[in-house]
Design a protein around this motif. Structure first.
Motif, PDB file in Angstrom:
ATOM      1  N   LYS A 200     120.379  41.620  49.427  1.00 17.80           N
ATOM      2  CA  LYS A 200     118.957  41.768  49.762  1.00 17.80           C
ATOM      3  C   LYS A 200     118.806  41.759  51.280  1.00 17.80           C
ATOM      4  N   PHE A 201     118.271  42.838  51.787  1.00 13.99           N
ATOM      5  CA  PHE A 201     118.192  43.028  53.236  1.00 13.99           C
ATOM      6  C   PHE A 201     116.791  42.747  53.765  1.00 13.99           C
ATOM      7  N   ALA A 202     116.730  42.148  54.940  1.00  8.24           N
ATOM      8  CA  ALA A 202     115.451  41.910  55.610  1.00  8.24           C
ATOM      9  C   ALA A 202     114.934  43.231  56.174  1.00  8.24           C
ATOM     10  N   GLY A 203     113.613  43.386  56.184  1.00 14.21           N
ATOM     11  CA  GLY A 203     113.111  44.600  56.817  1.00 14.21           C
ATOM     12  C   GLY A 203     111.671  44.894  56.494  1.00 14.21           C
ATOM     13  N   GLY A 246     129.087  32.807  39.554  1.00 12.66           N
ATOM     14  CA  GLY A 246     128.631  32.894  38.177  1.00 12.66           C
ATOM     15  C   GLY A 246     127.450  33.812  37.911  1.00 12.66           C
ATOM     16  N   ALA A 247     127.196  34.754  38.819  1.00 13.18           N
ATOM     17  CA  ALA A 247     126.132  35.739  38.556  1.00 13.18           C
ATOM     18  C   ALA A 247     126.525  36.600  37.360  1.00 13.18           C
ATOM     19  N   ASP A 248     125.522  37.012  36.576  1.00 15.65           N
ATOM     20  CA  ASP A 248     125.772  37.906  35.444  1.00 15.65           C
ATOM     21  C   ASP A 248     125.499  39.364  35.792  1.00 15.65           C
ATOM     22  N   ALA A 249     124.813  39.587  36.893  1.00 15.91           N
ATOM     23  CA  ALA A 249     124.526  40.948  37.353  1.00 15.91           C
ATOM     24  C   ALA A 249     124.215  40.851  38.837  1.00 15.91           C
ATOM     25  N   ILE A 250     124.356  41.957  39.524  1.00  8.84           N
ATOM     26  CA  ILE A 250     124.167  41.975  40.974  1.00  8.84           C
ATOM     27  C   ILE A 250     123.080  42.981  41.324  1.00  8.84           C
ATOM     28  N   MET A 251     122.203  42.577  42.249  1.00  7.32           N
ATOM     29  CA  MET A 251     121.120  43.478  42.660  1.00  7.32           C
ATOM     30  C   MET A 251     121.245  43.881  44.128  1.00  7.32           C
ATOM     31  N   VAL A 252     120.826  45.114  44.384  1.00  7.49           N
ATOM     32  CA  VAL A 252     120.731  45.628  45.747  1.00  7.49           C
ATOM     33  C   VAL A 252     119.271  45.937  46.009  1.00  7.49           C
ATOM     34  N   LYS A 253     118.808  45.606  47.215  1.00  3.40           N
ATOM     35  CA  LYS A 253     117.379  45.702  47.507  1.00  3.40           C
ATOM     36  C   LYS A 253     117.167  45.752  49.015  1.00  3.40           C
ATOM     37  N   TYR A 277     116.438  47.446  43.333  1.00  4.19           N
ATOM     38  CA  TYR A 277     114.996  47.218  43.399  1.00  4.19           C
ATOM     39  C   TYR A 277     114.376  48.270  44.318  1.00  4.19           C
ATOM     40  N   GLN A 278     113.601  49.184  43.718  1.00  3.94           N
ATOM     41  CA  GLN A 278     112.805  50.122  44.520  1.00  3.94           C
ATOM     42  C   GLN A 278     111.565  49.339  44.944  1.00  3.94           C
ATOM     43  N   LEU A 317     114.519  48.200  39.075  1.00  2.38           N
ATOM     44  CA  LEU A 317     113.216  47.525  39.143  1.00  2.38           C
ATOM     45  C   LEU A 317     112.289  48.429  39.926  1.00  2.38           C
ATOM     46  N   THR A 318     111.226  48.899  39.283  1.00  2.00           N
ATOM     47  CA  THR A 318     110.327  49.810  39.992  1.00  2.00           C
ATOM     48  C   THR A 318     108.893  49.693  39.502  1.00  2.00           C
ATOM     49  N   TYR A 319     107.967  49.761  40.469  1.00  2.00           N
ATOM     50  CA  TYR A 319     106.541  49.784  40.154  1.00  2.00           C
ATOM     51  C   TYR A 319     106.139  51.126  39.527  1.00  2.00           C
ATOM     52  N   TYR A 320     107.033  52.107  39.569  1.00  2.00           N
ATOM     53  CA  TYR A 320     106.759  53.389  38.904  1.00  2.00           C
ATOM     54  C   TYR A 320     107.060  53.347  37.411  1.00  2.00           C
ATOM     55  N   THR A 321     107.466  52.192  36.881  1.00  6.15           N
ATOM     56  CA  THR A 321     107.801  52.122  35.461  1.00  6.15           C
ATOM     57  C   THR A 321     106.708  52.703  34.555  1.00  6.15           C
ATOM     58  N   PRO A 322     105.415  52.339  34.729  1.00  7.10           N
ATOM     59  CA  PRO A 322     104.416  52.920  33.816  1.00  7.10           C
ATOM     60  C   PRO A 322     104.390  54.447  33.868  1.00  7.10           C
TER      61      PRO A 322
END
Ligand code: PBG
Ligand code: ZN
Length: 331
Positions: A200-203, A246-253, A277-278, A317-322
């Motif tokens: 997860k990057f700052a910005g 012990g993470a079960d999945a990794i996220m990039v954001k 994560y968009q 992960l996206t707010y465009y899901t709907p």
């Protein structure tokens, strides 16, 4: 001069042959919808910085989600947004309030929509008076040990409330190990997924979210815990560490500005689900550009989704899901 091997066009002339180029394609199953739940039970407040997204009160949540579930919504990630006077304090004590928006929303969704996978973002910044993601020392720097102890307790409370998944976004060191241990000690580790926001990057791209979640820091910024934009090596180290813890999945954001990191993470964590994560700034940028006539929104968003899957994402992960639930039916 063309040679037999230099002719590529024939291999992707037909729509079906184009579809065969993908290692993976975009499906409804891979969408996780971020939702903001606030502490006014009747709220349905449109967010100016995140058009078509809302701060939702608990009494409005079922009606909000029902049509989406009908269209194939499979999972949500909950962000609690307490707005009442006096809720915030330096320790973020209200994060695991049983009457707070997050825990109430978990219970409601589990009950009303038994087939929906419920994730909770775990962080303190929505609940701290200073707006930082952890607990601070007197000099304003982080107290990492106290922070991960608090964050562990919050994650376990969400698991107890019925969350299928906890996803700490605070970026404290050692939080994955602490939460995993907390889930083991409380008897939830076998049924609760732990997704690490490792890369997860700052910005600038979180701006609209901080308005939506009312979580902007009151002083300073998050650059001493979120990764620097140029920190490719740090991202690799964080990913390796969180797998080890012990993470079960990794996220990039965020997503689009960090597609190289996404690809590298997918290679590095090749036995793990990879989430991207968009984020809010990406969402709003695409929305406003389409509104200004720069491109067609559907075409542009679907292209970002293809980019994510091509780069190795299995979960977005996206707010465009709907919108995507409709668009993917039209394809
Ligand atoms: C809280 C959190 C943030 C986001 C997810 N969890 C904001 C931040 O770190 O400042 C960003 C999501 C978005 O921009 O859509 N720690
Ligand atoms: Zn935070």
């Amino acid at each position: 001069m063309s040679t037999p091997k230099s002719i590529l066009h024939g291999g992707y002339h037909h729509p079906l042959s184009r579809s065969w180029q993908a290692e993976r394609s975009v499906t409804k199953d891979m969408l996780m919808y971020p939702i903001f739940i606030t502490d006014d039970p009747e709220a349905m407040v449109p967010l100016e910085a995140l058009p078509e997204q809302y701060r939702i009160g608990i009494n409005r949540l079922e009606a909000f989600l029902a049509p989406l579930v009908k269209k194939g919504l499979k999972s949500v990630i909950i962000f609690g947004v307490p707005l009442k006077e006096g809720v915030k304090d330096p320790e973020g004590s209200k994060a695991e309030d049983p009457q707070g928006p997050t825990i109430e929303a978990v219970k409601l969704i589990r009950h009303a929509f038994p087939n929906v996978f419920v994730a909770c973002d775990v962080c303190l910044c929505e609940y701290t008076s200073h707006g930082h993601c952890g607990i601070l020392r007197d000099d304003g720097t982080l107290n990492n040990d106290l922070s991960i102890e608090r964050i562990k307790n919050v994650a376990v409370a969400y698991a107890k409330a019925g969350a299928h998944c906890v996803a700490p976004s605070d970026m404290m060191d050692g939080r994955i190990g602490a939460i995993k241990q907390g889930l083991m000690d409380s008897g939830y580790a076998h049924k609760v997924m732990l997704i690490s926001y490792a890369a997860k990057f700052a910005g600038a791209f979180y701006g609209p979210f901080r308005e939506a979640a009312n979580s902007a820091p009151s002083f300073g910024d998050r650059r001493c815990y979120q990764l620097p934009a140029n920190g490719r090596g740090l991202a690799r180290r964080a990913v390796l560490r969180d797998m080890e813890e012990g993470a079960d999945a990794i996220m990039v954001k965020p997503g689009t500005p960090y597609l190289d990191i996404l690809r590298e993470t997918a290679d590095l964590a090749k036995d793990y689900p990879i989430a991207v994560y968009q984020v809010s700034g990406e969402y709003s940028m695409l929305y406003q550009a389409a509104k200004a006539g720069v491109f067609d929104l559907k075409a542009a968003v679907l292209e970002t989704m293809t980019g994510f899957t091509r780069a190795g994402a299995t979960l977005v992960l996206t707010y465009y899901t709907p919108r995507l639930l409709d668009w993917l039916d039209e394809e």
